[in-house]
Design a protein around this motif. Structure first.
Motif, PDB file in Angstrom:
ATOM      1  N   SER A 193       0.854  -1.191   0.000  1.00  0.00           N
ATOM      2  CA  SER A 193       0.000   0.000   0.000  1.00  0.00           C
ATOM      3  C   SER A 193       0.885   1.235   0.000  1.00  0.00           C
ATOM      4  CB  SER A 193      -0.903   0.023   1.232  1.00  0.00           C
ATOM      5  OG  SER A 193      -1.584   1.277   1.337  1.00  0.00           O
TER       6      SER A 193
ATOM      7  N   ALA B 154      -3.156  -0.651  16.373  1.00  0.00           N
ATOM      8  CA  ALA B 154      -3.936  -1.273  15.301  1.00  0.00           C
ATOM      9  C   ALA B 154      -3.355  -0.911  13.931  1.00  0.00           C
ATOM     10  CB  ALA B 154      -5.394  -0.833  15.394  1.00  0.00           C
ATOM     11  N   GLY B 155      -3.005   0.362  13.750  1.00  0.00           N
ATOM     12  CA  GLY B 155      -2.468   0.790  12.470  1.00  0.00           C
ATOM     13  C   GLY B 155      -1.132   0.156  12.159  1.00  0.00           C
TER      14      GLY B 155
ATOM     15  N   THR C 174       0.036  -2.629  13.463  1.00  0.00           N
ATOM     16  CA  THR C 174      -0.182  -4.070  13.284  1.00  0.00           C
ATOM     17  C   THR C 174      -0.606  -4.368  11.857  1.00  0.00           C
ATOM     18  OG1 THR C 174      -0.774  -4.382  15.612  1.00  0.00           O
ATOM     19  CG2 THR C 174      -1.514  -6.068  14.051  1.00  0.00           C
ATOM     20  N   GLU C 175      -1.507  -3.542  11.330  1.00  0.00           N
ATOM     21  CA  GLU C 175      -1.946  -3.725   9.945  1.00  0.00           C
ATOM     22  C   GLU C 175      -0.777  -3.569   8.980  1.00  0.00           C
ATOM     23  OE1 GLU C 175      -5.185  -1.855   6.752  1.00  0.00           O
ATOM     24  OE2 GLU C 175      -4.929  -0.958   8.734  1.00  0.00           O
TER      25      GLU C 175
ATOM     26  N   THR D  55       1.592  -6.570   9.272  1.00  0.00           N
ATOM     27  CA  THR D  55       0.959  -7.753   8.685  1.00  0.00           C
ATOM     28  C   THR D  55       1.074  -7.728   7.168  1.00  0.00           C
ATOM     29  OG1 THR D  55      -0.593  -7.893  10.545  1.00  0.00           O
ATOM     30  CG2 THR D  55      -1.196  -9.053   8.528  1.00  0.00           C
ATOM     31  N   MET D  56       0.924  -6.536   6.562  1.00  0.00           N
ATOM     32  CA  MET D  56       1.110  -6.412   5.118  1.00  0.00           C
ATOM     33  C   MET D  56       2.511  -6.860   4.691  1.00  0.00           C
ATOM     34  SD  MET D  56      -0.515  -2.712   4.172  1.00  0.00           S
ATOM     35  CE  MET D  56      -2.228  -2.285   4.444  1.00  0.00           C
TER      36      MET D  56
ATOM     37  N   GLU E 238      -0.284 -13.732  12.421  1.00  0.00           N
ATOM     38  CA  GLU E 238      -1.376 -13.255  13.267  1.00  0.00           C
ATOM     39  C   GLU E 238      -0.978 -13.194  14.733  1.00  0.00           C
ATOM     40  OE1 GLU E 238      -6.047 -14.405  14.343  1.00  0.00           O
ATOM     41  OE2 GLU E 238      -4.953 -15.471  12.759  1.00  0.00           O
TER      42      GLU E 238
ATOM     43  N   PRO F  52       0.186   4.100   7.664  1.00  0.00           N
ATOM     44  CA  PRO F  52      -0.878   3.790   8.625  1.00  0.00           C
ATOM     45  C   PRO F  52      -0.907   4.814   9.753  1.00  0.00           C
ATOM     46  CG  PRO F  52       1.045   2.513   9.147  1.00  0.00           C
ATOM     47  CD  PRO F  52       1.393   3.299   7.903  1.00  0.00           C
TER      48      PRO F  52
END
Length: 326
Positions: free
Chosen positions: A196, A205-206, A208-209, A212-213, A218, A200
């Protein structure tokens, strides 16, 4: 050697040449496999290197793929000068508890003179050990990567050869850049492959996303988190707030140990936080700047000897935020 292992050699070679590359699940393109086979037939295949990076899930681009042609031939013909097989390990003193180390770094990150916004550019210095047919080789010199890319997935990368100036009293040498260009690539819009182009938010949360990308599973261990973090930082110069979130996430894994204070290979005062790598027998040491609190490096060491590499051997390092020192 099997096609699978040869494919991994190409992934490894591309990963070392320029952070813009990444392996797709389908493996290298057919024309790169053909090039590899031709070079192997001419007994000019590039040296295999011990790698800890997981396969990446990004797209291959013709512009980046062309780098492997240049670099493979250069290594095969002995075109790059060599340093010692492995650099002198960093030495650490006066370890403090991990929560204290992270709290001090987080406090420094909240200062007014830091990096306020993430940027699509990086300045990376990297080195890795070289192994060929099960034997340690004189390692290729460090490489300094300047990468800048844009929201439209255009960009430019420049890789120059580094050198290591001998350290005093047998200590670690200092890395500096040379004028020798290893590769230079310009990416047209749409050619630069990342998950992307958007940064983030600086939240757990941001981040982590984002991680993960870039391959984090997980339920990550500390090693999983650091591995993905290293890849992200090869693409992004993250903000101080994002660094603070990464440190919070690292502590929450419960797998970190404090090593103490040291001076890194650019002469910067750092604190070392060590975690177990995702590969058995290796440890990763995350280096935190004593001045800014930012994550400025990661070094990987073999702690359990295998058939080729003795225990205590540095097998890889990466450094960021190094423009002022270069």
């Amino acid at each position: 050697m099997s096609d699978l292992r040869d494919d991994e050699r190409l992934r490894s070679l591309l990963r070392r040449i320029d952070p813009a590359q990444a392996a797709s699940d389908a493996g290298p393109p057919a024309f790169l496999r053909a090039l590899r086979d031709r070079l192997a037939a001419e007994q000019a295949a590039a040296r295999s290197r011990e790698r800890r990076r997981a396969s990446r899930r990004f797209g291959w681009t013709l512009a980046v793929a062309s780098l492997v042609v240049v670099a493979t031939v250069s290594v095969a013909l002995g075109g790059q000068r060599a340093e010692a097989v492995s650099p002198v390990p960093l030495s650490f003193t006066a370890p403090a508890p991990v929560p204290q180390v992270v709290a001090e770094a987080t406090d420094a990150l909240s200062g007014p003179a830091g990096v306020e916004n993430p940027a699509r550019r990086v300045h990376t210095i990297s080195w890795a050990i070289s192994i060929d047919d099960g034997e340690l080789q004189a390692a290729v010199t460090p490489q300094i990567v300047e990468l800048e890319w844009n929201p439209d997935l255009s960009g430019h990368s420049l890789v120059v050869e580094g050198r290591v100036q001998p350290g005093s009293d047998g200590g670690p040498g200092r890395v500096s850049a040379t004028d020798t260009v290893v590769s230079q690539v310009t990416f047209a819009p749409g050619e630069f492959g990342v998950p992307s182009p958007e940064a983030p938010p600086a939240t757990v949360a941001g981040m982590t996303e984002l991680l993960t990308m870039y391959g984090m599973p997980e339920r990550p261990s500390a090693g999983d988190l650091v591995q993905s973090m290293v890849t992200v930082m090869d693409y992004w110069t993250l903000s101080d707030t994002q660094h603070a979130v990464l440190l919070e996430m690292l502590v929450s894994t419960g797998g970190a140990a404090s090593l103490g204070q040291s001076v890194d290979r650019l002469g910067r005062d750092v604190a070392g936080v060590q975690i177990a790598s995702t590969i058995d027998g290796l440890t990763d040491t995350v280096l935190l700047s004593s001045d800014s609190g930012r994550i400025v490096g990661v070094e990987t060491m073999r702690t359990v000897a295998d058939e080729t590499v003795p225990a205590g051997t540095v097998v890889e390092y990466r450094m960021w935020d190094s423009q002022e020192e270069q």
